[in-house]
Design a protein around this motif. Structure first.
Motif, PDB file in Angstrom:
ATOM      1  N   MET A 290       0.819  -1.205   0.000  1.00  0.00           N
ATOM      2  CA  MET A 290       0.000   0.000   0.000  1.00  0.00           C
ATOM      3  C   MET A 290       0.854   1.258   0.000  1.00  0.00           C
ATOM      4  N   SER A 291       1.919   1.233   0.774  1.00  0.00           N
ATOM      5  CA  SER A 291       2.788   2.411   0.870  1.00  0.00           C
ATOM      6  C   SER A 291       3.436   2.723  -0.474  1.00  0.00           C
ATOM      7  N   TYR A 292       4.021   1.703  -1.105  1.00  0.00           N
ATOM      8  CA  TYR A 292       4.704   1.917  -2.378  1.00  0.00           C
ATOM      9  C   TYR A 292       3.721   2.169  -3.517  1.00  0.00           C
ATOM     10  N   TYR A 293       2.662   1.395  -3.572  1.00  0.00           N
ATOM     11  CA  TYR A 293       1.724   1.496  -4.687  1.00  0.00           C
ATOM     12  C   TYR A 293       1.058   2.872  -4.729  1.00  0.00           C
ATOM     13  N   THR A 294       0.571   3.333  -3.600  1.00  0.00           N
ATOM     14  CA  THR A 294      -0.124   4.618  -3.597  1.00  0.00           C
ATOM     15  C   THR A 294       0.812   5.780  -3.932  1.00  0.00           C
ATOM     16  N   GLN A 295       2.082   5.667  -3.540  1.00  0.00           N
ATOM     17  CA  GLN A 295       3.002   6.778  -3.774  1.00  0.00           C
ATOM     18  C   GLN A 295       3.698   6.703  -5.135  1.00  0.00           C
ATOM     19  N   THR A 296       4.116   5.511  -5.556  1.00  0.00           N
ATOM     20  CA  THR A 296       4.881   5.419  -6.806  1.00  0.00           C
ATOM     21  C   THR A 296       3.999   5.247  -8.038  1.00  0.00           C
ATOM     22  N   ILE A 297       2.859   4.579  -7.906  1.00  0.00           N
ATOM     23  CA  ILE A 297       1.983   4.344  -9.059  1.00  0.00           C
ATOM     24  C   ILE A 297       0.864   5.379  -9.130  1.00  0.00           C
ATOM     25  N   LEU A 298       0.216   5.642  -7.989  1.00  0.00           N
ATOM     26  CA  LEU A 298      -0.899   6.593  -7.976  1.00  0.00           C
ATOM     27  C   LEU A 298      -0.442   8.032  -7.754  1.00  0.00           C
ATOM     28  N   GLY A 299       0.803   8.234  -7.322  1.00  0.00           N
ATOM     29  CA  GLY A 299       1.325   9.583  -7.133  1.00  0.00           C
ATOM     30  C   GLY A 299       0.866  10.281  -5.873  1.00  0.00           C
ATOM     31  N   TYR A 300       0.428   9.539  -4.870  1.00  0.00           N
ATOM     32  CA  TYR A 300       0.011  10.147  -3.605  1.00  0.00           C
ATOM     33  C   TYR A 300       1.225  10.687  -2.857  1.00  0.00           C
ATOM     34  N   ILE A 350      -8.851  -9.195  -3.596  1.00  0.00           N
ATOM     35  CA  ILE A 350      -9.334  -8.083  -4.427  1.00  0.00           C
ATOM     36  C   ILE A 350      -8.171  -7.358  -5.085  1.00  0.00           C
ATOM     37  N   LEU A 351      -7.096  -7.137  -4.322  1.00  0.00           N
ATOM     38  CA  LEU A 351      -5.955  -6.389  -4.847  1.00  0.00           C
ATOM     39  C   LEU A 351      -5.161  -7.177  -5.879  1.00  0.00           C
ATOM     40  N   THR A 352      -5.246  -8.496  -5.842  1.00  0.00           N
ATOM     41  CA  THR A 352      -4.511  -9.280  -6.832  1.00  0.00           C
ATOM     42  C   THR A 352      -5.067  -9.094  -8.246  1.00  0.00           C
ATOM     43  N   ARG A 353      -6.242  -8.481  -8.356  1.00  0.00           N
ATOM     44  CA  ARG A 353      -6.849  -8.241  -9.671  1.00  0.00           C
ATOM     45  C   ARG A 353      -6.424  -6.905 -10.273  1.00  0.00           C
ATOM     46  N   LEU A 354      -5.635  -6.134  -9.555  1.00  0.00           N
ATOM     47  CA  LEU A 354      -5.201  -4.825 -10.039  1.00  0.00           C
ATOM     48  C   LEU A 354      -4.254  -4.942 -11.229  1.00  0.00           C
ATOM     49  N   THR A 355      -4.349  -3.968 -12.133  1.00  0.00           N
ATOM     50  CA  THR A 355      -3.355  -3.780 -13.183  1.00  0.00           C
ATOM     51  C   THR A 355      -2.961  -2.308 -13.193  1.00  0.00           C
ATOM     52  N   ALA A 356      -1.961  -1.971 -13.980  1.00  0.00           N
ATOM     53  CA  ALA A 356      -1.516  -0.579 -14.048  1.00  0.00           C
ATOM     54  C   ALA A 356      -2.560   0.336 -14.666  1.00  0.00           C
ATOM     55  N   ALA A 423       8.008  -9.653  -4.654  1.00  0.00           N
ATOM     56  CA  ALA A 423       7.566  -8.556  -5.520  1.00  0.00           C
ATOM     57  C   ALA A 423       8.692  -8.082  -6.431  1.00  0.00           C
ATOM     58  N   SER A 424       9.887  -7.915  -5.879  1.00  0.00           N
ATOM     59  CA  SER A 424      11.026  -7.438  -6.673  1.00  0.00           C
ATOM     60  C   SER A 424      11.396  -8.432  -7.772  1.00  0.00           C
ATOM     61  N   SER A 425      11.419  -9.723  -7.426  1.00  0.00           N
ATOM     62  CA  SER A 425      11.780 -10.750  -8.413  1.00  0.00           C
ATOM     63  C   SER A 425      10.738 -10.818  -9.528  1.00  0.00           C
ATOM     64  N   ALA A 426       9.454 -10.755  -9.164  1.00  0.00           N
ATOM     65  CA  ALA A 426       8.398 -10.816 -10.172  1.00  0.00           C
ATOM     66  C   ALA A 426       8.431  -9.587 -11.077  1.00  0.00           C
ATOM     67  N   THR A 427       8.731  -8.430 -10.511  1.00  0.00           N
ATOM     68  CA  THR A 427       8.839  -7.203 -11.305  1.00  0.00           C
ATOM     69  C   THR A 427       9.970  -7.311 -12.317  1.00  0.00           C
ATOM     70  N   ALA A 428      11.133  -7.770 -11.847  1.00  0.00           N
ATOM     71  CA  ALA A 428      12.287  -7.892 -12.740  1.00  0.00           C
ATOM     72  C   ALA A 428      12.013  -8.877 -13.873  1.00  0.00           C
ATOM     73  N   ALA A 429      11.379 -10.004 -13.546  1.00  0.00           N
ATOM     74  CA  ALA A 429      11.076 -11.006 -14.573  1.00  0.00           C
ATOM     75  C   ALA A 429      10.077 -10.462 -15.588  1.00  0.00           C
ATOM     76  N   TYR A 430       9.095  -9.699 -15.135  1.00  0.00           N
ATOM     77  CA  TYR A 430       8.081  -9.138 -16.028  1.00  0.00           C
ATOM     78  C   TYR A 430       8.681  -8.075 -16.946  1.00  0.00           C
ATOM     79  N   GLU A 436       5.951  -2.542 -19.672  1.00  0.00           N
ATOM     80  CA  GLU A 436       6.296  -1.213 -19.173  1.00  0.00           C
ATOM     81  C   GLU A 436       6.631  -1.281 -17.668  1.00  0.00           C
ATOM     82  N   PRO A 437       7.434  -0.309 -17.184  1.00  0.00           N
ATOM     83  CA  PRO A 437       7.829  -0.332 -15.765  1.00  0.00           C
ATOM     84  C   PRO A 437       6.650  -0.349 -14.794  1.00  0.00           C
ATOM     85  N   ASP A 438       5.622   0.515 -15.033  1.00  0.00           N
ATOM     86  CA  ASP A 438       4.484   0.544 -14.113  1.00  0.00           C
ATOM     87  C   ASP A 438       3.737  -0.788 -14.100  1.00  0.00           C
ATOM     88  N   ALA A 439       3.528  -1.354 -15.291  1.00  0.00           N
ATOM     89  CA  ALA A 439       2.841  -2.642 -15.370  1.00  0.00           C
ATOM     90  C   ALA A 439       3.637  -3.733 -14.661  1.00  0.00           C
TER      91      ALA A 439
END
Length: 474
Positions: A290-300, A350-356, A423-430, A436-439
């Motif tokens: 929640m901390s990272y997603y709201t600030q880095t993706i949503l720009g809070y 519910i959150l596992t259904r999120l996309t960028a 999360a970090s490993s899955a991001t790097a593999a994707y 795209e970075p956000d996705a």
């Protein structure tokens, strides 16, 4: 009339314990997150290096987690009220010391001292609550409020840290502890207390438990900056596990153990310890997301991100003070724990259904997830706290309280390290597949939350059969 007046005075005195202990619980939980928000400002002000700044967090976690069992033993020896007062005074003093820090070493030392006194304060507070409220209905209400404060403390810490850092100074993230502790200290004058139960200190157990817990917590904390592939991480974790195994063997053989194994081997308490540990593994990964997603993706902003988590805190408050009490009068403890674990798992699902590119993220995803996870915490914490300290002799209450707090600390450390790594490993593999970075970042978060969802389901399957079907937790 005199008997009636005395009875009313006794009731008033007992209920003083709840706000006092809740204030102390807020201090302990608050300091696990409030400094995180202030750390960038403190780093600039004190000239910390990027490699050393983590010690402002790690020093507190190591001292707190490593000394909890000793804190529980000291609490039993001194008397829980005396230990509680000592913990409050020390926590306030070390917070003030950190606020006036002139260099990184002074801040790290103050944070370690906070952890030392928190390790005394937390088990003493829970023990006071257990020994003060023995009637089932009062006990359920008291543990509900206590749990709500604990569940909401992390979110409150993020909000308070953002506000204080932005509008005052990072130092106020430490100074704020002083007036809270002073008010609690004033309140302890009306808290009933009993003499401690003195006995020989299990020195070998103290050394093994401290070294083992410190090694395990440090290993998890180092997993993020060093990576799980670093030889240091598995070596430290393996050493910690061996030390804790040696501690268990020693405790089964000494006449006055630091942690009597009967505390852990009791069926209800064992289920409570497993449930709260796995709950914290999953939920601390959720808070990290929640901390990272709201600030880095949503720009809070940090303040906006913290305010979003207030939804979770309010849901936890309702769950712990209203719903948990009502369910506990109708259902067995295991079923209340099951309801909490399932509710939190549904929130993560519910959150596992999120996309960028998901639309209407706040109303369709974040709000339902925050409500469900908050309700889950609000149901699980009061019941497991009550179970962990029920049917315990006076001499063992400090140990049981310390073991419960240690379960939370280990769960939080493991959850943060494990789920962040996933999360970090899955991001790097994707990213390597051309996304795209956000996705890729969101994919990493949702992958970690799928694992957290599985952990909560595993917690339900493991712990519910362990907890007896009786309703009365008194």
């Amino acid at each position: 009339m005199t008997d009636v007046a005395e009875a009313r005075a006794d009731v008033r005195q007992r209920w003083w314990t709840l706000p006092v202990v809740s204030a102390a619980q807020l201090l302990v939980v608050l300091d696990g997150t409030i400094v995180n928000i202030a750390l960038p400002s403190a780093q600039r002000d004190l000239g910390m290096s990027d490699t050393s700044r983590q010690w402002a967090i790690t020093a507190y976690a190591l001292a707190f987690g490593g000394l909890l069992l000793i804190g529980g033993r000291i609490s039993s020896a001194l008397g829980h009220r005396r230990a509680f007062v000592l913990g409050l005074a020390g926590f306030a003093a070390s917070s003030a010391l950190g606020g006036v820090a002139v260099n990184p070493e002074m801040l790290f030392g103050a944070r370690a001292l906070q952890g030392v006194f928190a390790a005394l304060l937390a088990p003493a507070g829970l023990a006071l609550l257990t020994t003060t409220f023995t009637e089932a209905k009062e006990r359920a209400r008291a543990f509900g409020v206590f749990a709500a404060v604990g569940a909401a403390g992390s979110a409150v810490g993020l909000v308070a840290g953002g506000l204080l850092t932005e509008y005052a100074s990072w130092r106020w993230c430490l100074y704020i502890n002083v007036p809270i502790a002073v008010l609690a200290l004033v309140g302890t004058t009306k808290v009933p207390g009993r003499r401690g139960s003195r006995g020989p200190l299990d020195l070998g157990g103290a050394l093994l438990s401290t070294a083992g817990f410190v090694a395990v917590v440090y290993g998890f904390n180092q997993a993020e900056p060093r990576g799980w592939g670093s030889p240091v991480v598995p070596a430290v974790l393996g050493g910690g596990v061996l030390l804790l195994a040696a501690f268990v063997v020693l405790e089964s053989r000494v006449s006055h153990p630091l942690l009597p194994l009967r505390v852990l081997l009791h069926r209800d308490r064992g289920g409570a310890f497993v449930a709260i540990t796995l709950m914290f593994v999953a939920m601390f990964g959720f808070y990290l997301f929640m901390s990272y997603y709201t600030q880095t993706i949503l720009g809070y902003s940090p303040v906006e991100a913290g305010m979003t988590l207030i939804i979770n805190a309010l849901a936890a408050l309702v769950g712990a003070t209203v719903i948990a009490g009502k369910l506990s009068r109708r259902l067995a403890p295991g079923l209340v724990v099951l309801a909490g674990l399932v509710a939190a798992a549904a929130g993560l699902l519910i959150l596992t259904r999120l996309t960028a590119t998901s639309p209407n993220i706040l109303p369709l995803y974040l709000v339902p997830a925050l409500i469900l996870t908050g309700l889950g915490l609000g149901l699980v914490i009061p019941v497991t706290a009550a179970l962990a300290t029920s049917d315990v002799s006076w001499a063992d209450i400090g140990a049981a309280s310390a073991a419960y707090n240690a379960s939370q600390q280990l769960g939080a450390a493991l959850g943060t390290a494990l789920l962040n790594t996933i999360a970090s490993s899955a991001t790097a593999a994707y990213l390597l597949t051309g996304h795209e970075p956000d996705a890729s970042t969101v994919h990493g978060y949702t992958t970690a939350l799928i694992v957290a969802f599985g952990i909560l389901l595993a917690a339900a399957l493991i712990t519910v059969p362990l907890i007896h079907t009786r309703k009365d937790l008194s």
